[in-house]
Design a protein around this motif. Structure first.
Motif, PDB file in Angstrom:
ATOM      1  N   VAL A   1       0.848  -1.199   0.000  1.00  0.00           N
ATOM      2  CA  VAL A   1       0.000   0.000   0.000  1.00  0.00           C
ATOM      3  C   VAL A   1       0.881   1.244   0.000  1.00  0.00           C
ATOM      4  O   VAL A   1       0.646   2.198  -0.760  1.00  0.00           O
ATOM      5  CB  VAL A   1      -0.961  -0.005   1.223  1.00  0.00           C
ATOM      6  N   GLY A   2       1.936   1.230   0.824  1.00  0.00           N
ATOM      7  CA  GLY A   2       2.835   2.396   0.929  1.00  0.00           C
ATOM      8  C   GLY A   2       3.448   2.762  -0.414  1.00  0.00           C
ATOM      9  O   GLY A   2       3.428   3.917  -0.847  1.00  0.00           O
ATOM     10  N   LYS A   3       3.974   1.752  -1.128  1.00  0.00           N
ATOM     11  CA  LYS A   3       4.623   2.016  -2.423  1.00  0.00           C
ATOM     12  C   LYS A   3       3.603   2.486  -3.462  1.00  0.00           C
ATOM     13  O   LYS A   3       3.898   3.343  -4.300  1.00  0.00           O
ATOM     14  CB  LYS A   3       5.301   0.742  -2.934  1.00  0.00           C
ATOM     15  N   THR A   4       2.410   1.900  -3.415  1.00  0.00           N
ATOM     16  CA  THR A   4       1.382   2.275  -4.399  1.00  0.00           C
ATOM     17  C   THR A   4       0.970   3.737  -4.180  1.00  0.00           C
ATOM     18  O   THR A   4       0.822   4.495  -5.153  1.00  0.00           O
ATOM     19  CB  THR A   4       0.156   1.336  -4.278  1.00  0.00           C
ATOM     20  N   ILE A   5       0.836   4.130  -2.937  1.00  0.00           N
ATOM     21  CA  ILE A   5       0.413   5.513  -2.655  1.00  0.00           C
ATOM     22  C   ILE A   5       1.553   6.482  -3.018  1.00  0.00           C
ATOM     23  O   ILE A   5       1.311   7.553  -3.585  1.00  0.00           O
ATOM     24  CB  ILE A   5      -0.058   5.654  -1.183  1.00  0.00           C
ATOM     25  N   GLN A   6       2.797   6.072  -2.756  1.00  0.00           N
ATOM     26  CA  GLN A   6       3.953   6.908  -3.179  1.00  0.00           C
ATOM     27  C   GLN A   6       3.891   7.139  -4.689  1.00  0.00           C
ATOM     28  O   GLN A   6       4.068   8.260  -5.180  1.00  0.00           O
ATOM     29  CB  GLN A   6       5.275   6.188  -2.882  1.00  0.00           C
ATOM     30  N   ALA A   7       3.636   6.080  -5.433  1.00  0.00           N
ATOM     31  CA  ALA A   7       3.572   6.187  -6.904  1.00  0.00           C
ATOM     32  C   ALA A   7       2.371   7.033  -7.325  1.00  0.00           C
ATOM     33  O   ALA A   7       2.441   7.790  -8.301  1.00  0.00           O
ATOM     34  CB  ALA A   7       3.486   4.793  -7.532  1.00  0.00           C
ATOM     35  N   ALA A   8       1.271   6.926  -6.579  1.00  0.00           N
ATOM     36  CA  ALA A   8       0.081   7.726  -6.910  1.00  0.00           C
ATOM     37  C   ALA A   8       0.401   9.218  -6.786  1.00  0.00           C
ATOM     38  O   ALA A   8       0.010  10.020  -7.647  1.00  0.00           O
ATOM     39  CB  ALA A   8      -1.078   7.339  -5.992  1.00  0.00           C
ATOM     40  N   TYR A   9       1.122   9.587  -5.736  1.00  0.00           N
ATOM     41  CA  TYR A   9       1.473  11.010  -5.578  1.00  0.00           C
ATOM     42  C   TYR A   9       2.375  11.488  -6.708  1.00  0.00           C
ATOM     43  O   TYR A   9       2.337  12.637  -7.105  1.00  0.00           O
ATOM     44  CB  TYR A   9       2.126  11.249  -4.213  1.00  0.00           C
ATOM     45  N   GLU A  10       3.182  10.590  -7.238  1.00  0.00           N
ATOM     46  CA  GLU A  10       4.085  10.975  -8.330  1.00  0.00           C
ATOM     47  C   GLU A  10       3.340  11.083  -9.668  1.00  0.00           C
ATOM     48  O   GLU A  10       3.583  11.979 -10.460  1.00  0.00           O
ATOM     49  CB  GLU A  10       5.202   9.921  -8.438  1.00  0.00           C
ATOM     50  N   TYR A  11       2.387  10.157  -9.915  1.00  0.00           N
ATOM     51  CA  TYR A  11       1.783  10.087 -11.260  1.00  0.00           C
ATOM     52  C   TYR A  11       0.319  10.530 -11.336  1.00  0.00           C
ATOM     53  O   TYR A  11      -0.237  10.595 -12.426  1.00  0.00           O
ATOM     54  CB  TYR A  11       1.924   8.654 -11.814  1.00  0.00           C
ATOM     55  N   HIS A  12      -0.291  10.811 -10.217  1.00  0.00           N
ATOM     56  CA  HIS A  12      -1.697  11.273 -10.164  1.00  0.00           C
ATOM     57  C   HIS A  12      -2.627  10.489 -11.105  1.00  0.00           C
ATOM     58  O   HIS A  12      -3.271  11.072 -11.988  1.00  0.00           O
ATOM     59  CB  HIS A  12      -1.773  12.779 -10.476  1.00  0.00           C
ATOM     60  N   PRO A  13      -2.724   9.173 -10.937  1.00  0.00           N
ATOM     61  CA  PRO A  13      -3.581   8.372 -11.837  1.00  0.00           C
ATOM     62  C   PRO A  13      -5.067   8.643 -11.586  1.00  0.00           C
ATOM     63  O   PRO A  13      -5.452   9.059 -10.490  1.00  0.00           O
ATOM     64  CB  PRO A  13      -3.242   6.939 -11.433  1.00  0.00           C
ATOM     65  N   LYS A  14      -5.874   8.356 -12.626  1.00  0.00           N
ATOM     66  CA  LYS A  14      -7.337   8.490 -12.463  1.00  0.00           C
ATOM     67  C   LYS A  14      -7.916   7.250 -11.792  1.00  0.00           C
ATOM     68  O   LYS A  14      -8.973   7.302 -11.187  1.00  0.00           O
ATOM     69  CB  LYS A  14      -7.990   8.695 -13.828  1.00  0.00           C
ATOM     70  N   SER A  15      -7.224   6.107 -11.982  1.00  0.00           N
ATOM     71  CA  SER A  15      -7.687   4.858 -11.363  1.00  0.00           C
ATOM     72  C   SER A  15      -6.494   4.137 -10.740  1.00  0.00           C
ATOM     73  O   SER A  15      -5.368   4.260 -11.245  1.00  0.00           O
ATOM     74  CB  SER A  15      -8.299   3.922 -12.400  1.00  0.00           C
ATOM     75  N   ILE A  16      -6.782   3.373  -9.697  1.00  0.00           N
ATOM     76  CA  ILE A  16      -5.763   2.494  -9.109  1.00  0.00           C
ATOM     77  C   ILE A  16      -6.349   1.086  -9.088  1.00  0.00           C
ATOM     78  O   ILE A  16      -7.479   0.885  -8.643  1.00  0.00           O
ATOM     79  CB  ILE A  16      -5.353   2.971  -7.696  1.00  0.00           C
ATOM     80  N   CYS A  17      -5.582   0.123  -9.617  1.00  0.00           N
ATOM     81  CA  CYS A  17      -6.092  -1.247  -9.728  1.00  0.00           C
ATOM     82  C   CYS A  17      -5.135  -2.211  -9.022  1.00  0.00           C
ATOM     83  O   CYS A  17      -3.914  -2.059  -9.116  1.00  0.00           O
ATOM     84  CB  CYS A  17      -6.162  -1.692 -11.185  1.00  0.00           C
ATOM     85  N   LEU A  18      -5.725  -3.194  -8.386  1.00  0.00           N
ATOM     86  CA  LEU A  18      -4.963  -4.262  -7.738  1.00  0.00           C
ATOM     87  C   LEU A  18      -5.238  -5.555  -8.518  1.00  0.00           C
ATOM     88  O   LEU A  18      -6.387  -5.791  -8.908  1.00  0.00           O
ATOM     89  CB  LEU A  18      -5.467  -4.395  -6.286  1.00  0.00           C
ATOM     90  N   CYS A  19      -4.222  -6.373  -8.740  1.00  0.00           N
ATOM     91  CA  CYS A  19      -4.477  -7.648  -9.442  1.00  0.00           C
ATOM     92  C   CYS A  19      -3.384  -8.664  -9.149  1.00  0.00           C
ATOM     93  O   CYS A  19      -2.367  -8.325  -8.551  1.00  0.00           O
ATOM     94  CB  CYS A  19      -4.599  -7.407 -10.954  1.00  0.00           C
ATOM     95  N   GLY A  20      -3.602  -9.911  -9.575  1.00  0.00           N
ATOM     96  CA  GLY A  20      -2.659 -11.006  -9.308  1.00  0.00           C
ATOM     97  C   GLY A  20      -3.167 -11.834  -8.129  1.00  0.00           C
ATOM     98  O   GLY A  20      -4.045 -11.386  -7.381  1.00  0.00           O
ATOM     99  N   GLY A  21      -2.601 -13.021  -7.946  1.00  0.00           N
ATOM    100  CA  GLY A  21      -3.097 -13.954  -6.926  1.00  0.00           C
ATOM    101  C   GLY A  21      -3.219 -13.359  -5.531  1.00  0.00           C
ATOM    102  O   GLY A  21      -4.167 -13.649  -4.800  1.00  0.00           O
TER     103      GLY A  21
END
Ligand code: KG4
Ligand code: ZN
Length: 372
Positions: free
Chosen positions: A288-308
């Motif tokens: 979660v921490g890394k994903t939110i760090q990346a969100a602040y950098e790239y300001h995506p419109k959607s965030i998706c989780l996937c994989g087993g």
């Protein structure tokens, strides 16, 4: 049009039929059959590649037959045109001919299958080859086009089931047994890797920690079940890489920390559940921490989780909460539970968005280390 999708990259033999509505372009999963090899690999505490390939050989035909018959059983007889029951002449001299004659497998595709999609990598080479050779033979015998799909692209598209679709750019966290990484998807043809694990994948860490805590196999579900009764604050395991600005991950230090801690104790149920809960929380904090760090950098419109590992309820909920806390509007997507671990429907959906990449069977090959 209908796509027959096949996935055998690791330890699940899977086939699915995916329908694309010609006018609305809506995508519907008509069947999704998965034959799990869990019972075979359980005694080894991990996947035994040679046994995986053999099991794929045994299961590929029954699994494809089931995926096709699930669709056709629900359709009226008038839609089942003759080809469904008639062996194709092209394959009568092929190795499958014996099976055709004995009635085990009808090599003629139903007349409403328009395209074959198959996972070409990454994965175990012996496993990949079974699905790929089946798909190529089936495409050849039925004169159908074929489309090779990257397994990780398949996981990404487990979130692209109409009517509710992610918007671009979409930040995607892929967490499986063989891969962990963040990608930025700018369009269907532009997927940019942002970072990946430098050692173990998150699912691999779940599997290894479950083994050392003697919780059973496969590790992910075993850890999350044990964690329900544990205290996630009981042990303070290292949350590696969170202090770095890049988007890479590392889980081998965490696994070693759990190993050392487990050696200090007699593994009672209480200690096991506390360690499982603390380990699971550490993985969630890192992901979660890394994903939110990346969100602040790239300001995506959607965030998706996937994989087993996206089957993990804590991870699904904690990432959802973190995305809701972002100061701009971001939609959050997780696949339905049936599409979290390996399946062929996600391969069919990915193919539905890349129809112009279809080719002929001669151009399809396995690539164990295929990149996104
Ligand atoms: O995507 P997947 O089916 O296969 C690969 O592409 O590797 O992922 C399998 C991984 C395994 O490591 C398994 O332990 C993990 O997904 N997994 C979970 C859960 N269910 C499966 N990990 C954590 N929590 C779960 N509930
Ligand atoms: Zn997978």
């Amino acid at each position: 049009m209908n796509i027959l999708a096949i996935e055998t990259s690791c330890d699940e033999t899977a086939a699915a039929v995916v329908e694309i509505d010609r006018t609305s372009h809506n995508i519907k999963i008509l069947s999704n059959v998965v034959a799990s090899q869990v019972e075979i690999h359980k005694k080894f505490g991990g996947i035994f590649p040679e046994y995986a390939s053999r099991a794929h050989c045994e299961k590929i035909i029954p699994v494809v037959e089931e995926a096709l018959s699930e669709v056709h059983a629900t359709q009226s007889k008038s839609r089942r045109r003759g080809a469904w029951f008639k062996p194709s002449r092209a394959l009568r001299t092929d190795f499958l001919a014996g099976k055709i004659e004995s009635g085990i497998f009808d090599v003629a595709a139903p007349s409403d299958i328009d395209l074959i999609a198959v996972t070409t990598g990454p994965g175990l080479i012996g496993s990949l080859l079974v699905g790929i050779n089946f798909a190529k033979t089936y495409a050849y015998a039925n004169n159908l086009p074929i489309l090779g799909i990257n397994h990780l692209t398949g996981h990404i598209y487990s979130n692209f089931i109409t009517p509710s679709l992610p918007h671009f750019s979409a930040l995607i966290l892929i967490v499986s047994g063989g891969h962990t990484g963040l990608v930025l998807m700018k369009s269907h043809d532009k997927i940019i890797p942002l970072g990946e694990t430098l050692d173990d994948a998150a699912g691999e860490a779940f599997d290894k920690v479950a083994k050392l805590l003697e919780l059973g196999y496969p590790g992910g579900p075993a850890i999350s079940k044990a964690a329900e009764n544990g205290n996630s604050k009981a042990y303070d395991f290292p949350r590696s890489m969170l202090d770095r600005k890049d988007f890479d991950f590392s889980f081998s230090g965490l696994k070693t920390a759990v190993l050392y801690e487990s050696k200090k104790h007699k593994l009672t149920d209480k200690i096991k559940t506390n360690m499982a809960a603390s380990f699971q929380q550490t993985v969630c904090d890192i992901l979660v921490g890394k994903t939110i760090q990346a969100a602040y950098e790239y300001h995506p419109k959607s965030i998706c989780l996937c994989g087993g590992v996206s089957a993990n309820k804590e991870l699904r909920q904690q990432l959802k909460k973190a995305v809701a806390g972002l100061p701009w509007k971001t939609s959050y997507f997780v696949p339905p539970m049936t599409l979290t671990t390996d399946n062929a429907a996600m391969i069919g959906v990915a193919a539905a968005y890349h129809l112009d990449e279809k080719t002929t069977w001669q151009n399809i090959n396995a690539e164990a280390n295929l990149k996104l």
